[in-house]
Design an enzyme around this catalytic site. Structure first.
Site, PDB file in Angstrom:
ATOM      1  N   MET A   1      33.256  43.261  37.194  1.00  0.00           N
ATOM      2  CA  MET A   1      34.512  42.669  36.685  1.00  0.00           C
ATOM      3  C   MET A   1      35.444  43.771  36.205  1.00  0.00           C
ATOM      4  O   MET A   1      35.007  44.663  35.473  1.00  0.00           O
ATOM      5  CB  MET A   1      34.205  41.746  35.511  1.00  0.00           C
ATOM      6  CG  MET A   1      33.187  40.663  35.838  1.00  0.00           C
ATOM      7  SD  MET A   1      32.848  39.687  34.379  1.00  0.00           S
ATOM      8  CE  MET A   1      31.607  38.555  35.024  1.00  0.00           C
TER       9      MET A   1
ATOM     10  N   GLY B   1      22.011  33.355  35.921  1.00  0.00           N
ATOM     11  CA  GLY B   1      22.040  34.395  34.897  1.00  0.00           C
ATOM     12  C   GLY B   1      21.335  33.929  33.644  1.00  0.00           C
ATOM     13  O   GLY B   1      20.139  34.173  33.448  1.00  0.00           O
TER      14      GLY B   1
ATOM     15  N   SER C   1      21.196  36.935  38.040  1.00  0.00           N
ATOM     16  CA  SER C   1      22.377  37.758  37.740  1.00  0.00           C
ATOM     17  C   SER C   1      22.085  38.703  36.581  1.00  0.00           C
ATOM     18  O   SER C   1      21.807  38.277  35.458  1.00  0.00           O
ATOM     19  CB  SER C   1      23.568  36.867  37.394  1.00  0.00           C
ATOM     20  OG  SER C   1      24.593  37.690  36.892  1.00  0.00           O
TER      21      SER C   1
ATOM     22  N   GLY D   1      29.287  34.836  31.879  1.00  0.00           N
ATOM     23  CA  GLY D   1      28.038  34.107  32.086  1.00  0.00           C
ATOM     24  C   GLY D   1      27.966  32.954  31.092  1.00  0.00           C
ATOM     25  O   GLY D   1      28.806  32.851  30.187  1.00  0.00           O
TER      26      GLY D   1
ATOM     27  N   ASP E   1      27.212  30.111  42.416  1.00  0.00           N
ATOM     28  CA  ASP E   1      27.229  31.062  41.310  1.00  0.00           C
ATOM     29  C   ASP E   1      27.919  30.484  40.086  1.00  0.00           C
ATOM     30  O   ASP E   1      29.135  30.251  40.088  1.00  0.00           O
ATOM     31  CB  ASP E   1      27.937  32.350  41.775  1.00  0.00           C
ATOM     32  CG  ASP E   1      27.844  33.467  40.759  1.00  0.00           C
ATOM     33  OD1 ASP E   1      27.072  33.338  39.801  1.00  0.00           O
ATOM     34  OD2 ASP E   1      28.545  34.484  40.954  1.00  0.00           O
TER      35      ASP E   1
ATOM     36  N   MET F   1      34.430  41.025  41.386  1.00  0.00           N
ATOM     37  CA  MET F   1      35.513  40.247  40.781  1.00  0.00           C
ATOM     38  C   MET F   1      36.586  41.244  40.366  1.00  0.00           C
ATOM     39  O   MET F   1      36.828  41.486  39.180  1.00  0.00           O
ATOM     40  CB  MET F   1      34.970  39.463  39.574  1.00  0.00           C
ATOM     41  CG  MET F   1      34.143  38.261  40.001  1.00  0.00           C
ATOM     42  SD  MET F   1      33.089  37.643  38.687  1.00  0.00           S
ATOM     43  CE  MET F   1      31.687  38.713  38.925  1.00  0.00           C
TER      44      MET F   1
ATOM     45  N   MET G   1      32.033  29.616  43.651  1.00  0.00           N
ATOM     46  CA  MET G   1      31.981  29.729  42.190  1.00  0.00           C
ATOM     47  C   MET G   1      31.915  28.333  41.581  1.00  0.00           C
ATOM     48  O   MET G   1      32.797  27.504  41.800  1.00  0.00           O
ATOM     49  CB  MET G   1      33.212  30.467  41.647  1.00  0.00           C
ATOM     50  CG  MET G   1      33.299  31.938  42.024  1.00  0.00           C
ATOM     51  SD  MET G   1      31.804  32.890  41.655  1.00  0.00           S
ATOM     52  CE  MET G   1      31.665  32.660  39.874  1.00  0.00           C
TER      53      MET G   1
ATOM     54  N   HIS H   1      21.609  39.934  41.706  1.00  0.00           N
ATOM     55  CA  HIS H   1      23.051  39.681  41.743  1.00  0.00           C
ATOM     56  C   HIS H   1      23.746  40.594  40.723  1.00  0.00           C
ATOM     57  O   HIS H   1      23.385  40.627  39.538  1.00  0.00           O
ATOM     58  CB  HIS H   1      23.297  38.204  41.430  1.00  0.00           C
ATOM     59  CG  HIS H   1      24.717  37.760  41.568  1.00  0.00           C
ATOM     60  ND1 HIS H   1      25.282  37.423  42.773  1.00  0.00           N
ATOM     61  CD2 HIS H   1      25.686  37.587  40.636  1.00  0.00           C
ATOM     62  CE1 HIS H   1      26.540  37.064  42.590  1.00  0.00           C
ATOM     63  NE2 HIS H   1      26.817  37.155  41.299  1.00  0.00           N
TER      64      HIS H   1
ATOM     65  N   GLY I   1      26.421  28.666  36.081  1.00  0.00           N
ATOM     66  CA  GLY I   1      25.860  27.470  35.439  1.00  0.00           C
ATOM     67  C   GLY I   1      24.719  26.822  36.190  1.00  0.00           C
ATOM     68  O   GLY I   1      24.416  25.638  35.970  1.00  0.00           O
TER      69      GLY I   1
ATOM     70  N   GLY J   1      34.147  35.347  35.370  1.00  0.00           N
ATOM     71  CA  GLY J   1      34.515  36.187  34.235  1.00  0.00           C
ATOM     72  C   GLY J   1      33.435  36.247  33.165  1.00  0.00           C
ATOM     73  O   GLY J   1      33.303  37.240  32.473  1.00  0.00           O
TER      74      GLY J   1
ATOM     75  N   ASP K   1      27.311  41.561  39.019  1.00  0.00           N
ATOM     76  CA  ASP K   1      28.680  41.100  38.765  1.00  0.00           C
ATOM     77  C   ASP K   1      29.575  42.242  38.315  1.00  0.00           C
ATOM     78  O   ASP K   1      29.401  42.779  37.219  1.00  0.00           O
ATOM     79  CB  ASP K   1      28.670  40.035  37.658  1.00  0.00           C
ATOM     80  CG  ASP K   1      28.120  38.713  38.157  1.00  0.00           C
ATOM     81  OD1 ASP K   1      28.548  38.255  39.234  1.00  0.00           O
ATOM     82  OD2 ASP K   1      27.266  38.131  37.461  1.00  0.00           O
TER      83      ASP K   1
ATOM     84  N   HIS L   1      28.804  41.240  43.703  1.00  0.00           N
ATOM     85  CA  HIS L   1      29.907  40.268  43.607  1.00  0.00           C
ATOM     86  C   HIS L   1      31.081  40.963  42.934  1.00  0.00           C
ATOM     87  O   HIS L   1      31.057  41.220  41.730  1.00  0.00           O
ATOM     88  CB  HIS L   1      29.395  39.066  42.780  1.00  0.00           C
ATOM     89  CG  HIS L   1      30.428  38.022  42.505  1.00  0.00           C
ATOM     90  ND1 HIS L   1      30.234  37.007  41.588  1.00  0.00           N
ATOM     91  CD2 HIS L   1      31.669  37.801  43.033  1.00  0.00           C
ATOM     92  CE1 HIS L   1      31.307  36.226  41.546  1.00  0.00           C
ATOM     93  NE2 HIS L   1      32.191  36.693  42.413  1.00  0.00           N
TER      94      HIS L   1
HETATM   95  C1  DX5 Z   1      30.440  34.675  36.556  1.00  0.00           C
HETATM   96  C2  DX5 Z   1      29.462  35.507  37.351  1.00  0.00           C
HETATM   97  C3  DX5 Z   1      28.124  34.861  37.506  1.00  0.00           C
HETATM   98  C4  DX5 Z   1      27.363  34.770  36.194  1.00  0.00           C
HETATM   99  C5  DX5 Z   1      26.376  33.653  36.271  1.00  0.00           C
HETATM  100  O1  DX5 Z   1      31.677  35.293  36.578  1.00  0.00           O
HETATM  101  O2  DX5 Z   1      29.958  35.720  38.662  1.00  0.00           O
HETATM  102  O3  DX5 Z   1      27.336  35.540  38.475  1.00  0.00           O
HETATM  103  O4  DX5 Z   1      26.699  35.981  35.899  1.00  0.00           O
HETATM  104  O5  DX5 Z   1      25.836  33.460  35.006  1.00  0.00           O
HETATM  105  P1  DX5 Z   1      25.299  32.045  34.526  1.00  0.00           P
HETATM  106  O6  DX5 Z   1      24.156  31.683  35.432  1.00  0.00           O
HETATM  107  O7  DX5 Z   1      24.881  32.307  33.110  1.00  0.00           O
HETATM  108  O8  DX5 Z   1      26.427  31.064  34.642  1.00  0.00           O
HETATM  109 ZN    ZN Z   2      28.508  36.454  40.238  1.00  0.00          ZN
END
Ligand code: DX5
Ligand code: ZN
Length: 217
Positions: free
Chosen positions: A38, A198, A9, A145, A176, A69, A138, A34, A178, A143, A36, A67
């Site tokens: 937002m 990420g 990510s 990382g 996606d 959001m 998810m 990936h 953690g 929201g 993100d 992705h």
């Molecule tokens: C969260 C994002 C994820 C995030 C993952 O809202 O959709 O894609 O970037 O990051 P990590 O791997 O650090 O949880």
């Molecule tokens: Zn994502």
């Protein structure tokens, strides 16, 4: 078990050195990048938008896994396709007419994804599963990382895998949030196909090595 699709990510990259980080991913064993997006409305954070996606696409040699959001994602499908998206995932919770939106994504020759928040039951996808190329489960609240992985995710992966099999669908399962080397083997065992990571990749000492480590599970 096939080797997983790895989608680092870009949210965890160094935004002041995006080209450098995209080139690093080009050289790595990452399969997808990936992205993100937002909007500060659907999720309590703003990341970046179309021009940045376009700029990443200029340098990326791997498919962009976008992705969204955002509220009203159907308004921006074409724009993200034009900004280089290969996959477009919309949130189940943001779509009033999910079936129509999925068809629109496929009609643009993109792969259609549906992302679901931690509270959304996978059974809700049963009636559209054959129209979905990938489900993004998810494993954190979207929201940000760097959040902690939610353990209930394993159960959701197993349940979704059953729905896919019962309907003879070809949907892939993406996880996606953690994701790290400790939960990844268990996720793959449960039936996940795609791992987004990420912080685990970008905050590691050697991201290329870390991607390789995930790829070879
Ligand atoms: C969260 C994002 C994820 C995030 C993952 O809202 O959709 O894609 O970037 O990051 P990590 O791997 O650090 O949880
Ligand atoms: Zn994502």
């Amino acid at each position: 078990m096939n080797s997983p699709i790895i989608a680092p990510s870009i949210l965890a990259a160094d935004f002041a050195n995006l080209q450098r980080d995209v080139e690093m991913l080009n050289e790595s064993q990452a399969d997808w990048i990936h992205i993100d997006i937002m909007d500060g409305v659907f999720v309590p954070n703003i990341s970046f938008g179309l021009p940045v996606c376009d700029a990443i696409n200029e340098h990326a040699k791997k498919p962009l896994d976008v992705h969204l959001m955002i509220e009203k994602p159907e308004k921006y499908l074409k724009a993200f396709r034009d900004a280089g998206a290969a996959n477009i995932s919309v949130h189940y919770e943001a779509c009033d007419h999910l079936h129509r939106t999925l068809q629109e994504i496929r009609s643009m020759d993109c792969r259609a994804g549906v992302a679901i928040n931690p509270h959304t039951n996978v059974q809700l996808l049963e009636d559209t599963i054959c129209d979905i190329d990938l489900v993004c489960i998810m494993s954190v609240n979207p929201g940000f990382g760097g959040q902690k992985f939610i353990e209930n995710t394993y159960k959701k992966v197993r349940q979704l895998k059953e729905i896919i099999a019962e309907n003879n669908a070809h949907t892939q399962i993406e996880i996606d949030g953690g994701v790290n080397i400790h939960n990844a083997p268990k996720l793959l065992e449960a039936g996940a196909d795609i791992l987004v990571a990420g912080s685990f990749v970008f905050k590691s000492v050697d991201p290329i090595d870390t991607i390789q480590e995930l790829k070879s599970i």
